[in-house]
Design an enzyme around this catalytic site. Structure first.
Site, PDB file in Angstrom:
ATOM      1  N   ASP A 145       0.717  -1.202  -0.024  1.00  0.00           N
ATOM      2  CA  ASP A 145       0.050   0.006  -0.158  1.00  0.00           C
ATOM      3  C   ASP A 145       0.956   1.367   0.029  1.00  0.00           C
ATOM      4  O   ASP A 145       2.084   1.208   0.369  1.00  0.00           O
ATOM      5  CB  ASP A 145      -0.870   0.024   1.165  1.00  0.00           C
ATOM      6  N   LYS A 167      -3.971   2.721  -3.286  1.00  0.00           N
ATOM      7  CA  LYS A 167      -5.288   3.501  -3.338  1.00  0.00           C
ATOM      8  C   LYS A 167      -5.183   5.005  -2.782  1.00  0.00           C
ATOM      9  O   LYS A 167      -5.244   5.250  -1.942  1.00  0.00           O
ATOM     10  CB  LYS A 167      -6.405   2.702  -2.398  1.00  0.00           C
ATOM     11  N   MET A 282      -7.873   9.751   8.405  1.00  0.00           N
ATOM     12  CA  MET A 282      -8.511  10.107   7.192  1.00  0.00           C
ATOM     13  C   MET A 282      -9.766  11.364   7.378  1.00  0.00           C
ATOM     14  O   MET A 282     -10.559  11.160   6.597  1.00  0.00           O
ATOM     15  CB  MET A 282      -9.241   8.769   6.701  1.00  0.00           C
TER      16      MET A 282
END
Length: 369
Positions: A145, A167, A282
């Site tokens: 990732d 991502k 986030m």
């Protein structure tokens, strides 16, 4: 690459943009080299490094003049490696060809076909667990990732397949279903696959989905927990999330869904009534709405807030604010993901002098206090 070369501040050129290049970039990045990547296209993780200013990217095919003033070069474009190496020799530039590296297998023994889901921690490669590093060293395939410490790829054996499963927000993605398929297919083909993730695999990630996919296919899977940035980022900034007589409760939420969105599962009104520490992961994109709802629900506008960006990396930044000023301060100081928000009384504590030395000595913008 020779460990005797002093490349700090010196120009290095890497030709190629496939995930395999990440292994070389990780080695070079920790030397402090001035890195330029030349490739018509790059994988998402390399693109993120360029966007963050950690490297330069020339979006085109290689040219001999790319080697001008370079001290070192890495050729990772099989169709052009021979030409690049020849040009480097003519210009007296040290050059490594990815297709001629020694393929010595130094892994500690093959664990057999299967998958290991490893949490690599918040950013510093030294924060991966001993078990995680051991299994990573035995990997045949690594799916990595963007938020996993890319420096860990520097120690992989030549020949290990690296797959960029980054991502990136609002960018091209590798669909979760495809990630699951790749893991299962490689494992069923007899290979040992490591799924390397930032933080902890089960903290707001798709770890359980990946384990379920492996189980459904009959693939043995091991989960290696990791240090989550939810707790590590405040600690690395010198702030506890709990403190006797001040905070006896910690709530961790994801802020990636708009607070007023129908798909949101976070009760922001309830969070506004709590008195303990709130940690938001986030949450950069929707910070204005989140802080507004918290205040509307009862959180004092003067509540201290600590923001830690790029925790546990040499780019770490710390911003102190209040709930009322948070959105504007984030805009003013250009706070960008990944960032952790710590909201509550402990965020206002003074950092002891012994902890003043930051984990990062370099940052895209000045450290804010």
């Amino acid at each position: 690459m020779s460990t005797e070369l002093d490349l700090a501040g010196r120009r290095v050129v890497v030709f190629g943009g496939e995930p395999e290049v990440l292994r070389h970039l990780a080695r070079l990045d920790r030397t402090g080299a001035d890195i330029t990547v030349v490739a018509p296209a790059v994988c998402p993780a390399i693109g993120a490094m360029a966007q963050a200013g950690r490297i330069r990217w020339h979006e085109r095919s290689w040219r001999p003049e790319d080697l001008d003033d370079a001290w070192f070069a890495v050729a990772c474009t099989p169709a052009h490696n021979e030409d690049i190496a020849r040009a480097a020799e003519q210009k007296r530039v040290f050059c490594t060809r990815a297709d001629t590296e020694a393929a010595a297998d130094v892994r500690p023994g093959h664990p057999g076909p299967g998958v290991a889901l490893i949490g690599a921690g918040p950013g510093d490669p030294d924060l991966i667990t001993v078990r995680g590093r051991e299994l990573l060293g035995a990997a045949d395939v690594v799916l990595v990732d963007r938020l996993a410490p890319l420096e860990l790829l520097a120690g992989l054996r030549p020949g290990v397949e690296i797959i960029d499963a980054a991502k990136l927000p609002y960018s091209r993605t590798m669909a979760q279903e495809h990630i699951n398929e790749v893991m299962v297919d490689r494992a069923l083909a007899g290979r040992f696959v490591v799924r390397l993730k930032g933080g902890d695999p089960y903290m707001f990630g798709c770890g359980f989905e990946e384990v379920s996919a492996c189980a459904k296919a009959g693939v043995p899977v091991t989960v290696v927990p990791g240090v989550s940035s939810a707790l590590a980022a405040p600690a690395l900034a010198g702030i506890p999330v709990t403190h006797r007589g001040m905070a006896q409760q910690v709530t961790i939420v994801s802020g990636h869904v708009p607070p007023d969105h129908a798909d949101g599962l976070v009760d922001w009104s309830a969070l506004g009534r709590l008195k303990g520490t709130l940690v938001i992961l986030m949450g950069v994109t929707h910070v204005a709405k989140s802080s507004e709802l918290l205040m509307r629900a009862g959180r004092d506008a003067a509540t201290p807030v600590l923001v830690v960006q790029d925790a546990a990396t040499r780019f770490q930044r710390v911003l102190r604010s209040t709930l009322a000023d948070l959105a504007q301060d984030c805009a003013t100081h250009r706070v960008a993901p990944p960032a952790v928000f710590v909201i509550g009384p402990t965020a206002g504590l003074e950092v002891p002098q012994a902890l003043q030395a930051p984990a990062a000595t370099e940052a895209p913008h000045p450290l804010v206090s």
